[in-house]
Design a protein around this motif. Sequence first.
Motif, PDB file in Angstrom:
ATOM      1  N   SER A  46     -10.012   0.011  -2.095  1.00 18.83           N
ATOM      2  CA  SER A  46     -10.973  -0.989  -1.621  1.00 18.83           C
ATOM      3  C   SER A  46     -11.411  -1.920  -2.754  1.00 18.83           C
ATOM      4  O   SER A  46     -12.071  -2.917  -2.517  1.00 18.83           O
ATOM      5  N   GLU A  47     -11.027  -1.591  -4.021  1.00 23.05           N
ATOM      6  CA  GLU A  47     -11.382  -2.484  -5.134  1.00 23.05           C
ATOM      7  C   GLU A  47     -10.223  -3.396  -5.539  1.00 23.05           C
ATOM      8  O   GLU A  47     -10.429  -4.478  -6.055  1.00 23.05           O
ATOM      9  N   ILE A  48      -8.975  -2.913  -5.318  1.00 29.85           N
ATOM     10  CA  ILE A  48      -7.834  -3.687  -5.814  1.00 29.85           C
ATOM     11  C   ILE A  48      -6.663  -3.627  -4.836  1.00 29.85           C
ATOM     12  O   ILE A  48      -6.367  -2.569  -4.287  1.00 29.85           O
ATOM     13  N   LEU A  49      -6.043  -4.788  -4.586  1.00 26.05           N
ATOM     14  CA  LEU A  49      -4.902  -4.838  -3.668  1.00 26.05           C
ATOM     15  C   LEU A  49      -3.697  -5.461  -4.388  1.00 26.05           C
ATOM     16  O   LEU A  49      -3.721  -6.647  -4.710  1.00 26.05           O
ATOM     17  N   PRO A  50      -2.651  -4.669  -4.666  1.00 30.40           N
ATOM     18  CA  PRO A  50      -1.451  -5.222  -5.300  1.00 30.40           C
ATOM     19  C   PRO A  50      -0.651  -6.075  -4.312  1.00 30.40           C
ATOM     20  O   PRO A  50      -0.509  -5.687  -3.146  1.00 30.40           O
ATOM     21  N   ILE A  51      -0.141  -7.227  -4.780  1.00 25.39           N
ATOM     22  CA  ILE A  51       0.621  -8.112  -3.880  1.00 25.39           C
ATOM     23  C   ILE A  51       2.002  -8.422  -4.463  1.00 25.39           C
ATOM     24  O   ILE A  51       2.244  -8.207  -5.642  1.00 25.39           O
ATOM     25  N   PRO A 102      -0.899  -9.092  -9.046  1.00 27.49           N
ATOM     26  CA  PRO A 102       0.555  -9.001  -8.901  1.00 27.49           C
ATOM     27  C   PRO A 102       1.106  -7.699  -9.509  1.00 27.49           C
ATOM     28  O   PRO A 102       2.304  -7.435  -9.412  1.00 27.49           O
ATOM     29  N   ASP A 103       0.230  -6.893 -10.128  1.00 26.58           N
ATOM     30  CA  ASP A 103       0.677  -5.655 -10.765  1.00 26.58           C
ATOM     31  C   ASP A 103       0.936  -4.593  -9.701  1.00 26.58           C
ATOM     32  O   ASP A 103       0.010  -3.921  -9.243  1.00 26.58           O
ATOM     33  N   GLN A 104       2.225  -4.444  -9.292  1.00 26.36           N
ATOM     34  CA  GLN A 104       2.525  -3.543  -8.181  1.00 26.36           C
ATOM     35  C   GLN A 104       2.521  -2.069  -8.580  1.00 26.36           C
ATOM     36  O   GLN A 104       2.719  -1.190  -7.740  1.00 26.36           O
ATOM     37  N   GLY A 105       2.286  -1.821  -9.867  1.00 23.53           N
ATOM     38  CA  GLY A 105       2.174  -0.417 -10.297  1.00 23.53           C
ATOM     39  C   GLY A 105       0.849   0.198  -9.849  1.00 23.53           C
ATOM     40  O   GLY A 105       0.700   1.421  -9.779  1.00 23.53           O
ATOM     41  N   GLN A 106      -0.136  -0.643  -9.553  1.00 24.48           N
ATOM     42  CA  GLN A 106      -1.471  -0.156  -9.159  1.00 24.48           C
ATOM     43  C   GLN A 106      -1.439   0.420  -7.752  1.00 24.48           C
ATOM     44  O   GLN A 106      -0.627   0.020  -6.934  1.00 24.48           O
ATOM     45  N   ASP A 107      -2.350   1.334  -7.467  1.00 26.54           N
ATOM     46  CA  ASP A 107      -2.492   1.831  -6.099  1.00 26.54           C
ATOM     47  C   ASP A 107      -3.482   0.947  -5.354  1.00 26.54           C
ATOM     48  O   ASP A 107      -4.495   0.543  -5.918  1.00 26.54           O
ATOM     49  N   ALA A 108      -3.184   0.678  -4.085  1.00 24.91           N
ATOM     50  CA  ALA A 108      -4.095  -0.148  -3.295  1.00 24.91           C
ATOM     51  C   ALA A 108      -5.361   0.656  -3.007  1.00 24.91           C
ATOM     52  O   ALA A 108      -5.303   1.844  -2.685  1.00 24.91           O
ATOM     53  N   ASN A 145       0.858  -1.184   0.000  1.00 29.31           N
ATOM     54  CA  ASN A 145       0.000   0.000   0.000  1.00 29.31           C
ATOM     55  C   ASN A 145       0.894   1.234   0.000  1.00 29.31           C
ATOM     56  O   ASN A 145       1.191   1.809   1.043  1.00 29.31           O
ATOM     57  N   LYS A 146       1.333   1.638  -1.206  1.00 28.02           N
ATOM     58  CA  LYS A 146       2.334   2.706  -1.301  1.00 28.02           C
ATOM     59  C   LYS A 146       1.858   4.027  -0.709  1.00 28.02           C
ATOM     60  O   LYS A 146       2.609   4.742  -0.062  1.00 28.02           O
ATOM     61  N   SER A 147       0.590   4.350  -0.919  1.00 30.12           N
ATOM     62  CA  SER A 147       0.101   5.662  -0.457  1.00 30.12           C
ATOM     63  C   SER A 147      -0.100   5.669   1.059  1.00 30.12           C
ATOM     64  O   SER A 147      -0.251   6.725   1.661  1.00 30.12           O
ATOM     65  N   GLU A 148      -0.122   4.482   1.670  1.00 25.28           N
ATOM     66  CA  GLU A 148      -0.355   4.348   3.117  1.00 25.28           C
ATOM     67  C   GLU A 148      -1.716   4.885   3.567  1.00 25.28           C
ATOM     68  O   GLU A 148      -1.939   5.110   4.744  1.00 25.28           O
ATOM     69  N   LYS A 149      -2.620   5.154   2.626  1.00 26.79           N
ATOM     70  CA  LYS A 149      -3.975   5.573   3.042  1.00 26.79           C
ATOM     71  C   LYS A 149      -4.705   4.351   3.606  1.00 26.79           C
ATOM     72  O   LYS A 149      -4.483   3.236   3.177  1.00 26.79           O
ATOM     73  N   ALA A 150      -5.596   4.611   4.576  1.00 22.40           N
ATOM     74  CA  ALA A 150      -6.376   3.507   5.143  1.00 22.40           C
ATOM     75  C   ALA A 150      -7.312   2.957   4.067  1.00 22.40           C
ATOM     76  O   ALA A 150      -7.849   3.712   3.251  1.00 22.40           O
ATOM     77  N   ILE A 151      -7.489   1.658   4.058  1.00 21.29           N
ATOM     78  CA  ILE A 151      -8.357   1.019   3.052  1.00 21.29           C
ATOM     79  C   ILE A 151      -9.532   0.358   3.762  1.00 21.29           C
ATOM     80  O   ILE A 151      -9.337  -0.470   4.656  1.00 21.29           O
TER      81      ILE A 151
END
Length: 530
Positions: free
Chosen positions: A131-136, A123-129, A105-111
């Motif tokens: 409530s719809e998508i969680l990069p792993i 697995p696409d770590q370019g995405q921002d975490a 969770n790069k932005s560190e915002k609460a989800i």
Amino acid sequence: MAKMHSTHLLLEEPIRMASILEPSKANFFPAMTKIVGTLGPRSRSVEVISDCLKAGMSVARFDFSWYDAAYHQETLENLKTAIKSTKKLCAVMLDTVGPELQVINKSEKAITLKADDNVILTPDQGQDASSEILPINFAGLAKAVKKGDTIFVGQYLFTGSETTSVWLQVNEVKGADVVCAIKNSATLTGSLFTLHASQIRIDLPTLSDKDKQVISSWGVQNKIDFLSLSYTRHAEDVREARNYLSKLGDLSQTQIFAKIENVEGLTHFDEILKEADGIILSRGNLGIDLPPEKVFLFQKSAVYKCNMAGKPAVVTRVVDSMTDNLRPTRAEATDVANAVLDGCDAILLGAETLRGLYPVETISTVGKICAEAEKVFSQDQYFKRTVKFVGEPMSHLESIASSAVRAALKVKASVIICFTSSGRAARLIAKYRPTMPVLSVVIPRLKTNQLRWSFSGAFEARQSLIVRGLFPLLADPRHPAESTSATNESILKVALDHGKVSGVIKSHDRVVVCQKVGDASVVKIIELED
């Protein structure tokens, strides 16, 4: 009926009601059971670490799942300062990350995740975490799971207090993405959450490249005493780690503790125990991989096996609620006591000391509970069971160790003093769980690699800090362990003086001494004058 009564109840009957009501005595050794504290944001200043040592922590754990080597180095320097000022020995344990699945969770915002919604693990770590998508951090998840599987996501493992951790059920696999249904509403906070796929084989090495890099730099620089091998699944994992350490100079002496965290490690428990120097039962993860009603059963059988093998058993996740509260719940207090009655060597504190509000109070509370449980630990039964398990003919060392413990119990000795250079003799004595402390006087051995002379002994002394009932002293290297009785007398005096200062030995006490004289091992009983 009376007969059955005495054999089936573990605790000595009747437990004196008076002993429940009398205040707990403060002792120099707060408890025989050891406490491993994880150092982190709330427990890294010299002041707090000093208080932790005074409260009873004897092993400091550095968890590389969090923070970088420079951060841990600062903490370790503070630990060294605290050891000098408190004069309390403390060992260092490096905990590897291992094949840990993480949500980034790069932005560190609460989800915030809502029950009955869907969320995609990608697995696409370019995405921002969100409530719809969680990069792993693992590309192979889609291949490892199938519809209906359970996945947990939480911070610092899953507390079970379901507002901070969430469980997901796999709905479908789309390419490399995994679409999951959210089963409970929760809010995830922070930059990193751990992800645990229940009973699923994750195809990642147990010792990752990142772990190796940390061990070969930070580990070597600081001559770590223990390596805690996360997610040990096979005996081969321990052998590979051992092979890796053997090439790193001093670390060939580092002990490897296999951390059992999932069903796979459980399945191969017996082989892992043979290879490892000790076992950590990671109940947080096991509680997810196993049905909750099975966790206690695993704990009891695993601790028993460790006891019989004479290898330390460490239990984790005991007082989670003390992360935010000054007092444990009744269930937790009972749980700590039961771990001691089961025979565990040490209690490992994680979040409670790493980020908890009351690191020092947690250590002293756990120590007090351990001390109370030790008073009613059924030593007699334990001793008989161990002797029976070892069988006959006993090895030379086993017979000396068990005899020393037996003699100490019969004469009601206040301590057992053991002279040892490798630490093995002292560990064997502790294996029989005497009710009194074992002062292990580690006699340094002089060794050379043709370039320089060095003393061994520091590792051996610190490594006994995780064994129940063992309290090491490093003797002056000028006194060899196995020479004339005259030098032995002088070390014995040092050990007895230490015992007197620390309040475990008083005049007229009896003390059992175990030592080597020439090739023979001797157990003797001494009665102290005024």
